[in-house]
Write a protein that holds these residues in place. Sequence first.
Motif: not given
Length: 112
Positions: A21-25, A44-47, A57-64, A96-97
């Motif tokens: 999970i990076d800037a590309v996706v 919601i459980v994210l596996d 970017s991936g971390l930010g996407a999960i926070v978003a 946080i999570f």
Amino acid sequence: MNLSHHQTDGQLVVTVKQPRIDAVVAIQFKDRMRELSALGPDRIVLDLGEVAFIDSSGLGAIVAAMKQLDDSQRLDLAALTPTVAKVFRLTRMDTIFTIYPDVPAAFARQAG
């Protein structure tokens, strides 16, 4: 962004079916999570068991994804690989999570 999902006991399990999970996706991930969270379960459980790498970017996407949930919904994480878990620890996102070792543990905790 390849995500699979299923509902169990009124909870939605979303599995990331990609190694990164990076800037590309990241934008695709956020959009797909918005669609899935609209299905409406409170939890919601994210596996993340198949994710070997995550960048900022991936971390930010999960926070978003968490922030776009309704007030009645929550996002928990499960099955973080060691590298991904390290990113969450270093950024203090592990405070946080709620993070579970795997999806069955997330369900056991919910039931108990």
